[in-house]
Design a protein around this motif. Structure first.
Motif, short mmCIF file in Angstrom:
data_model
loop_
_atom_site.label_atom_id
_atom_site.label_comp_id
_atom_site.label_asym_id
_atom_site.label_seq_id
_atom_site.Cartn_x
_atom_site.Cartn_y
_atom_site.Cartn_z
N ALA A 186 -54.29 -12.62 -27.30
CA ALA A 186 -54.58 -13.31 -28.48
C ALA A 186 -55.49 -14.42 -28.31
CB ALA A 186 -53.35 -13.67 -29.55
N LEU A 187 -55.41 -15.16 -27.29
CA LEU A 187 -56.30 -16.43 -26.82
C LEU A 187 -57.56 -15.93 -26.64
CD1 LEU A 187 -53.83 -18.14 -24.74
CD2 LEU A 187 -54.38 -18.62 -27.13
N GLU A 188 -58.01 -14.63 -26.33
CA GLU A 188 -59.06 -14.06 -26.12
C GLU A 188 -60.29 -14.73 -26.94
OE1 GLU A 188 -61.75 -12.75 -23.50
OE2 GLU A 188 -59.69 -12.56 -23.24
N GLY A 189 -60.00 -14.72 -28.31
CA GLY A 189 -61.07 -15.31 -29.24
C GLY A 189 -61.43 -16.65 -29.23
N GLU A 190 -60.70 -17.46 -28.48
CA GLU A 190 -60.76 -19.05 -28.56
C GLU A 190 -61.78 -19.34 -27.52
OE1 GLU A 190 -59.34 -20.92 -30.61
OE2 GLU A 190 -57.53 -19.46 -31.22
N SER A 191 -62.35 -20.51 -28.01
CA SER A 191 -63.49 -21.14 -26.70
C SER A 191 -62.87 -21.02 -25.37
CB SER A 191 -63.93 -22.52 -27.25
OG SER A 191 -62.87 -23.25 -26.90
N GLU A 192 -64.06 -21.05 -24.48
CA GLU A 192 -63.46 -21.25 -23.09
C GLU A 192 -62.70 -22.22 -22.68
OE1 GLU A 192 -66.12 -19.74 -19.16
OE2 GLU A 192 -66.48 -21.85 -19.88
N ILE A 194 -60.66 -24.03 -24.56
CA ILE A 194 -59.15 -23.73 -25.19
C ILE A 194 -58.50 -22.78 -24.34
CG2 ILE A 194 -58.21 -23.02 -27.25
CD1 ILE A 194 -60.17 -24.61 -28.98
N ARG A 195 -59.14 -21.50 -24.31
CA ARG A 195 -58.53 -20.27 -23.87
C ARG A 195 -58.04 -20.61 -22.30
NH1 ARG A 195 -62.41 -17.34 -24.28
NH2 ARG A 195 -63.55 -17.47 -22.33
N ALA A 196 -58.89 -21.16 -21.35
CA ALA A 196 -58.53 -21.51 -20.00
C ALA A 196 -57.18 -22.64 -20.00
CB ALA A 196 -59.69 -22.07 -19.25
N THR A 197 -57.35 -23.63 -20.83
CA THR A 197 -56.49 -24.50 -20.81
C THR A 197 -54.91 -23.89 -21.27
OG1 THR A 197 -57.94 -26.33 -21.37
CG2 THR A 197 -55.63 -26.80 -21.76
N LEU A 198 -55.06 -23.29 -22.38
CA LEU A 198 -53.67 -22.81 -22.64
C LEU A 198 -53.09 -21.62 -21.66
CD1 LEU A 198 -54.05 -22.56 -26.60
CD2 LEU A 198 -52.74 -24.01 -25.28
N HIS A 272 -54.33 -32.65 -28.28
CA HIS A 272 -53.19 -31.75 -28.37
C HIS A 272 -53.25 -30.99 -29.59
CE1 HIS A 272 -48.99 -31.36 -29.72
NE2 HIS A 272 -48.70 -31.50 -28.58
N PHE A 273 -53.69 -31.58 -30.52
CA PHE A 273 -53.76 -30.88 -32.04
C PHE A 273 -54.82 -29.71 -31.83
CE2 PHE A 273 -52.09 -35.00 -33.13
CZ PHE A 273 -50.92 -34.73 -33.85
N THR A 274 -55.73 -29.67 -31.32
CA THR A 274 -56.74 -28.52 -31.09
C THR A 274 -56.14 -27.40 -30.53
OG1 THR A 274 -58.65 -30.07 -30.87
CG2 THR A 274 -58.62 -27.86 -30.10
N LEU A 275 -55.17 -27.80 -29.46
CA LEU A 275 -54.59 -26.66 -28.82
C LEU A 275 -53.27 -25.88 -29.64
CD1 LEU A 275 -54.07 -27.73 -25.09
CD2 LEU A 275 -55.78 -26.23 -26.20
N ALA A 276 -52.70 -27.01 -30.42
CA ALA A 276 -51.71 -26.68 -31.40
C ALA A 276 -52.25 -25.51 -32.33
CB ALA A 276 -51.02 -27.86 -32.07
N ASP A 277 -53.46 -26.03 -32.87
CA ASP A 277 -54.02 -25.01 -33.91
C ASP A 277 -54.25 -23.56 -33.23
OD1 ASP A 277 -53.99 -26.99 -35.82
OD2 ASP A 277 -56.08 -27.67 -35.48
N ALA A 278 -54.73 -23.64 -31.95
CA ALA A 278 -55.25 -22.40 -31.38
C ALA A 278 -53.84 -21.61 -31.21
CB ALA A 278 -55.81 -22.77 -30.10
#
Length: 361
Positions: A186-192, A194-198, A272-278
Motif C-alpha cells: 500500500a506504500l507504493e503510492g507514496e513519494s519515494e 516517504i515510501r523508503a523511510t517507512l 513524524h506527522f507526514t509519516l503518520a498520515d501516510a
C-alpha cells in the motif's frame, strides 16, 4: 508600541487612560513595568487576562526553549485542532471549561482521528498545567506579564479515548503477516522519500519513528566488522535517565530501502506527522482490501514484536532489538550492543516479511 492602563480615582469618561510608555523591543517588558509603576504611583497588579491562544503559544515556546524534540509535534497537533483565528483562542484561558475541551476534542474525533485526539488531550492538559505553574513561578516572571489565573485543569475530567482493545478486554491491534504484506504494498503510492523511510523502519524491526527521523548520515555505519553489514545508531531518549545509543543492524533487505535516500542532506527528510498520515492512508487501503480494523505506527511496532515472538525469538533479544526500557541494576549497567543477536532476529524477520510481501502481490 507598549501602552498601559493607568488606574486613578478619577477616570476619563469612566474609562482607563492609556499612556505610551515606549516601543517594544526597545523597551523591555521589565523596564515597561517599572515605568508603569512610576506613572501609577504604586505597584501594578497583573491581571489574569491571558487567552487560550496566549497559553498555547507560551507552552509551545517553553518546549522549544527547553529543546524538547516534541515541540514541533505539539505545535502541529494544537494548530490542527485550534488554527489561528479560531474563536476559542480568543477566550480567556481561565474561562475554558471541561465542556469546551470536550467539544474541541470531539471535533477531531468527528474527523476520524483517535490517536491524535488523545495526543491533543495530552497537549491541552500539559498546557494548562504549565499555565498554572507559570502564574506562580517567579523565575518565569508570569510568562512576561501574561497571567492566566488558572485554578483548575479543565482537561482533567475529560475522558481519554480508547485506542487499543475494547470494553470486553480484546487485545490491542496486531497485524497478521498477510496484513503486513498488504501494508508494504500500500506504500507504493507514496513519494519515494516517504515510501523508503517507512519501509526501512519496518525492515529494521519497527523502530520508533521519532528516533529514526533524528538520525544523521554520521549515525549510519556502512560496514560493521562484527556483523559484516551496516549499523544505524539511534538516540533513545524514552523513559528515565540519560539518552542512550541504540544500535540496529541494517540487513541487506533494509539497506535496499535506504539506498534511494542516498545523496540527500539528511537520511530522512520528512516529519513524524507526514509519516503518520501516510500510515493512515495505507491503513485505509489495507482495510478496504482485507476488511480489517485500522492500525497506526504503534500497531506496526507491536506487530513486529508479536510476530518475532511467534518465530521463537526470545524476550530478551526482542527487548534489545526494540529498545525497551531497562529496569534493574544489571540492565542499567549492561551496555552491550548485542549486534549478532539483533542481526539474526532481523534476518528471520526479513525472511518472513518478504514472503508476506510476495503473497500480497
Amino acid at each position: 508600541l507598549l501602552q498601559a492602563p493607568i488606574r486613578r480615582p478619577a477616570r476619563a469618561g469612566g474609562k482607563d487612560r492609556l499612556h505610551k510608555i515606549g516601543n517594544h523591543p526597545g523597551v523591555t517588558l521589565s523596564e515597561a513595568r517599572r515605568r508603569v509603576q512610576g506613572l501609577a504611583g504604586s505597584p501594578v497588579a497583573l491581571e489574569a487576562h491571558g487567552t487560550l491562544g496566549d497559553l498555547l503559544a507560551a507552552y509551545v515556546n517553553h518546549l522549544k526553549v527547553a529543546g524538547k524534540v516534541s515541540a514541533a509535534g505539539v505545535e502541529s497537533t494544537l494548530r490542527r485542532a485550534l488554527p489561528e483565528g479560531h474563536i476559542m483562542r480568543r477566550r480567556r484561558a481561565s474561562s475554558i471549561t471541561s465542556q469546551d475541551i470536550t467539544r474541541i476534542i470531539a471535533a477531531r474525533v468527528r474527523e476520524g482521528v483517535t490517536v491524535e485526539a488523545n495526543r491533543l488531550r495530552a497537549c491541552l492538559s500539559a498546557a494548562f498545567t504549565f499555565g498554572a505553574h507559570a502564574d506562580n513561578d517567579p523565575s518565569r516572571a508570569s510568562v512576561d506579564g501574561v497571567r492566566f489565573g488558572l485554578t483548575i485543569n479543565p482537561v482533567a475530567v475529560v475522558a481519554r479515548l480508547q485506542e487499543g482493545g475494547d470494553e470486553n478486554g480484546e487485545p490491542p491491534r496486531v497485524l497478521s503477516w498477510r496484513e503486513l504484506g498488504a501494508y508494504w504494498r500500500a506504500l507504493e503510492g507514496e513519494s519515494e522519500t516517504i515510501r523508503a523511510t517507512l519501509r526501512f523502519i519496518l525492515a529494521i524491526g519497527g523502530q520508533r519513528i521519532q528516533q529514526v527521523l533524528r538520525a544523521e548520515w554520521s549515525d549510519i555505519e556502512k560496514q560493521n566488522p562484527e556483523i559484516s553489514m551496516g549499523v544505524i545508531r539511534l538516540i533513545d531518549i524514552k523513559g528515565r535517565g540519560k539518552p542512550r545509543k541504540h544500535a540496529v543492524p541494517i540487513v541487506p533487505f533494509a539497506q535496499a530501502q535506504l539506498d534511494p535516500l542516498a545523496g540527500s542532506k539528511r537520511p530522512f527528510e520528512v516529519t513524524h506527522f507526514t509519516l503518520a498520515d501516510a500510515i493512515s492512508r495505507a491503513s485505509k487501503a489495507v482495510c478496504e482490501e482485507l476488511e480489517c480494523a485500522p492500525f497506526d505506527a504503534r500497531a506496526l511496532r507491536r506487530s513486529v514484536e508479536t510476530r518475532l515472538s511467534d518465530l521463537s525469538v526470545g524476550r530478551e533479544t526482542r527487548a534489545h532489538l526494540l529498545s525497551h526500557g531497562r529496569t534493574g541494576i544489571q540492565n542499567r549497567y549492561d551496555f552491550a550492543e548485542r549486534l549478532p543477536e539483533k542481526r539474526d532476529a532481523l534476518k528471520l524477520w526479513t525472511k518472513h516479511l518478504q514472503k508476506a510481501i510476495k503473497q500480497a502481490a
